[in-house]
Design an enzyme around this catalytic site. Structure first.
Site, PDB file in Angstrom:
ATOM      1  N   CYS A 141       0.826  -1.202   0.000  1.00  0.00           N
ATOM      2  CA  CYS A 141       0.000   0.000   0.000  1.00  0.00           C
ATOM      3  C   CYS A 141       0.858   1.249   0.000  1.00  0.00           C
ATOM      4  CB  CYS A 141      -0.910   0.018   1.239  1.00  0.00           C
ATOM      5  SG  CYS A 141      -2.010  -1.390   1.372  1.00  0.00           S
ATOM      6  N   ARG A 198      -4.727   1.342  -1.396  1.00  0.00           N
ATOM      7  CA  ARG A 198      -4.647  -0.068  -1.075  1.00  0.00           C
ATOM      8  C   ARG A 198      -4.292  -0.946  -2.271  1.00  0.00           C
ATOM      9  NH1 ARG A 198      -9.373  -4.285   1.087  1.00  0.00           N
ATOM     10  NH2 ARG A 198      -7.899  -5.952   1.641  1.00  0.00           N
ATOM     11  N   LEU A 199      -3.369  -1.881  -2.030  1.00  0.00           N
ATOM     12  CA  LEU A 199      -3.122  -3.006  -2.912  1.00  0.00           C
ATOM     13  C   LEU A 199      -3.655  -4.228  -2.172  1.00  0.00           C
ATOM     14  CD1 LEU A 199      -1.777  -4.155  -5.506  1.00  0.00           C
ATOM     15  CD2 LEU A 199       0.315  -4.453  -4.137  1.00  0.00           C
ATOM     16  N   ILE A 243      -4.214  -7.706  -0.948  1.00  0.00           N
ATOM     17  CA  ILE A 243      -3.474  -8.965  -0.953  1.00  0.00           C
ATOM     18  C   ILE A 243      -3.995  -9.920   0.121  1.00  0.00           C
ATOM     19  CG2 ILE A 243      -1.201  -9.989  -0.475  1.00  0.00           C
ATOM     20  CD1 ILE A 243       0.016  -7.532  -1.855  1.00  0.00           C
ATOM     21  N   ASN A 268       1.185  -0.156   5.633  1.00  0.00           N
ATOM     22  CA  ASN A 268       1.794  -0.655   4.405  1.00  0.00           C
ATOM     23  C   ASN A 268       2.675  -1.831   4.769  1.00  0.00           C
ATOM     24  OD1 ASN A 268       3.106  -1.003   1.901  1.00  0.00           O
ATOM     25  ND2 ASN A 268       4.631   0.556   2.386  1.00  0.00           N
ATOM     26  N   GLY A 269       2.424  -3.001   4.177  1.00  0.00           N
ATOM     27  CA  GLY A 269       3.280  -4.145   4.436  1.00  0.00           C
ATOM     28  C   GLY A 269       2.498  -5.421   4.632  1.00  0.00           C
ATOM     29  N   ASP A 320      -4.372  -8.637   8.381  1.00  0.00           N
ATOM     30  CA  ASP A 320      -3.343  -8.287   9.359  1.00  0.00           C
ATOM     31  C   ASP A 320      -3.459  -6.852   9.878  1.00  0.00           C
ATOM     32  OD1 ASP A 320      -2.694  -7.409   6.813  1.00  0.00           O
ATOM     33  OD2 ASP A 320      -0.607  -8.057   6.870  1.00  0.00           O
ATOM     34  N   SER A 356      11.609 -12.359  -3.900  1.00  0.00           N
ATOM     35  CA  SER A 356      12.825 -11.894  -4.560  1.00  0.00           C
ATOM     36  C   SER A 356      14.018 -12.203  -3.664  1.00  0.00           C
ATOM     37  CB  SER A 356      12.723 -10.389  -4.832  1.00  0.00           C
ATOM     38  OG  SER A 356      13.819  -9.934  -5.588  1.00  0.00           O
ATOM     39  N   GLY A 357      15.199 -12.324  -4.266  1.00  0.00           N
ATOM     40  CA  GLY A 357      16.377 -12.798  -3.544  1.00  0.00           C
ATOM     41  C   GLY A 357      17.221 -11.732  -2.892  1.00  0.00           C
TER      42      GLY A 357
END
Length: 590
Positions: A2, A49-50, A52, A75-76, A100, A368-369
């Site tokens: 977000c 908002r995204l 998820i 955000n997170g 969450d 992602s690494g």
């Protein structure tokens, strides 16, 4: 997941919702699924908002709990929220959503400021406590999620990006001389709380702020990384088993805690390839993987498909490859720069931007690494530093600093000159207590400071520009704490990342494990010539650049006359550094 923003006034005026909405407009790309705002007395906050976790409207933000007189923007992702939710239900709390965000609200009510110590994940959030007239703002331990703020003109403003704060008004183009020294010495790293703009600051990782409605405020650190050996010594096999278990748990958490599909950015290196192998080991099927490549230059290949293809084939992933021509890299550079919340010299920033554009068409979340090289000593400069003798700062400086202090003074006009601010800061960080050996000091510095404002920030900015959340299992704080206690030889051995190579053996092709350390290649930004050189020359010769009065012309001309002869110790183009900062300033503050 977000974008967040807000304003708390302590000058007797009501917050301006128009200001909040201007900030929200600049955050739209971070959260394309929903927009909301909330105001209460001296406080107004906004959210993009995204979606998820808990895709329903009940999880929209700002989230307000009328019974508790609390409101939050967040955000997170909190990976242990299901366990915390059950614990809070046991304490008598009732929930109206299933995600969450509400867990953080209840956790704050139950445990106060100590709630952050219970959160396992990546986060930046602000909780408004209406009863106490207090704003509580926190950032995760590893600094994965950004939080910028401005304390001036009778108010405290915060946002996920500096551009949102600039859009709110009142931020000048005045540059911070200390931050500039850091930027050009540490390849674009400016440790918190500074940024290159004097009027914009950022919250340190592992810290929180408490801001009162009367303007009083305090900052508190709630986490620090210890790099000391455990009381009971472990042999290499025991350490390998412990790291494997911790990494598996980190990978598993980041695939399970989502109500949408999760893919993997597969670069062809050991780190991202190992994520694919461990996800398969965890039973994940039909995994989506994504790779990007660019045009070759005579000195360097522009893709690592020869390594990523066999991994995708071995684990039968649904693999997507994208080839980007140099013309598109140059054409799209302005967009990428517009989405850099701070100047970023890493040549892979545009690579991540263009890759994220394509990936976002298929998924909303990727693993992602990033972080593996810093946590497990994968870079070539670590053994070189170890071979040096002398004081820690000098051993570090000789193999990491982009330019020494004398060259910095040669580069900038007298108004921006000063002391060796970076040497002083890095020296203090290296000498902080809690590290057993020199290399422990270095890795702790890298993990807690340098990585935050280089690859971690770059990946968050470039993926979230397309509404794509990047999760980084190698920066799970429990894994990081475990790895920090490991003897350095189990990391430095085998050319770096020995313990990860041991875990990967048999799970990945030997060619991927034993290959030389690679980097996300964008050769056109490393070997500057042709249209890219013309682009940088136009920026540095522009009237805006000359009037800014930052660079000394003799230094600029020296680099323009021989652009491929001036590289940093870590193989970056010095000309690109100068051009990128000036271009970022032109596009963001004028």
């Amino acid at each position: 997941m977000c974008g967040i923003c807000g304003e708390l006034r302590f000058d007797g005026r009501s917050p301006d919702l128009g200001t909040v909405h201007r900030m929200m407009e600049r955050l739209e790309r971070r959260g394309p699924d929903h927009a909301g705002s909330h105001s209460d007395g001296p406080l107004a906050m906004g959210h993009r908002r995204l979606s998820i976790i808990d895709l329903s409207a009940h999880a929209n933000q700002p989230m307000v709990d009328q019974d508790l007189d609390l409101a939050i923007v967040f955000n997170g992702t909190i990976y242990n929220y299901p366990e915390l939710r059950e614990e809070l239900i046991g304490l008598g709390y009732h929930f109206f959503s299933h995600g969450d965000t509400e867990v953080i609200l209840k956790a704050y009510q139950a445990w106060g400021e100590a709630c952050v110590e219970r959160l396992h994940g990546m986060f930046a959030f602000a909780v408004w406590d209406s009863d106490r007239q207090r704003l509580f703002v926190a950032r995760d331990r590893m600094g994965i999620k950004p939080l910028y703020y401005r304390y001036a003109d009778g108010c405290f403003r915060f946002a996920s990006t500096s551009q949102a704060l600039i859009a709110a008004g009142g931020v000048s183009a005045d540059l911070d001389s200390v931050a500039l020294h850091h930027l050009f010495t540490l390849h674009a790293v400016v440790p918190a709380p500074r940024t290159v703009l004097r009027g914009v600051r950022k919250l340190d990782p592992g810290h929180y702020l408490v801001v009162e409605a009367d303007g009083r405020w305090r900052k508190q650190r709630y986490w620090a990384l210890e790099a000391r050996r455990p009381d009971r010594s472990l042999d290499e096999a025991e350490w390998t088993e412990a790291i494997h278990a911790a990494l598996m748990e980190a990978v598993r958490r980041r695939i399970e805690i989502s109500d949408v599909p999760v893919g993997v950015l597969l670069s062809g290196g050991l780190d991202s390839s190992l994520l694919v192998a461990l996800l398969a080991e965890a039973g994940v099927q039909d995994l989506l993987t994504f790779s990007v490549g660019f045009e070759d230059q005579p000195e360097e290949k522009g893709s690592e498909f020869e390594y990523s293809d066999p991994v995708a084939e071995r684990y039968a992933t649904r693999h997507h490859k994208y080839r980007i021509p140099n013309s598109e890299v140059l054409d799209r550079l302005p967009e990428a720069v517009d989405n850099m919340t701070e100047p970023m010299f890493g040549q892979d920033a545009v690579a991540f931007y263009l890759l994220a554009e394509q990936v976002s068409k298929s998924v909303k979340v990727v693993q992602s690494g990033q972080g593996a090289d810093e946590v497990f000593a994968g870079y070539f400069w670590y053994p070189r530093m170890l071979e040096e003798t002398g004081e820690p700062l000098e051993r570090f400086r000789a193999h990491y600093f982009d330019r020494d202090h004398d060259e910095y003074l040669e580069m900038v006009e007298p108004a921006y000159q000063g002391l060796d601010y970076t040497g002083a800061k890095i020296g203090r960080r290296l000498h902080q207590p809690g590290a057993d050996e020199f290399i422990d000091q270095v890795l702790r510095l890298d993990v807690t400071t340098l990585i935050v404002d280089d690859p971690v920030k770059r990946v968050d900015n470039m993926t979230m520009a397309w509404g794509l959340e990047a999760r980084v299992p190698f920066l799970d704080h429990r894994l990081v704490e475990l790895a920090a206690r490991m003897p350095p030889e189990y990391k430095l051995g085998s050319g770096g990342k020995q313990v990860l190579k041991s875990i990967a053996r048999g799970r990945l092709p030997d060619a991927v494990i034993d290959r030389p350390k690679g980097y996300f290649p964008v050769p056109a930004l490393k070997y500057v010539r042709g249209p890219f050189l013309d682009f940088m020359r136009d920026i540095l010769d522009s009237q805006a650049c000359r009037e800014r009065g930052l660079y000394r012309r003799e230094y600029v001309d020296k680099l323009l006359d021989a652009p491929e002869s001036h590289h940093t110790r870590i193989l970056g183009s010095k000309l690109w550094h100068l051009a990128l900062l000036e271009y970022w300033l032109q596009r963001n503050v004028g």
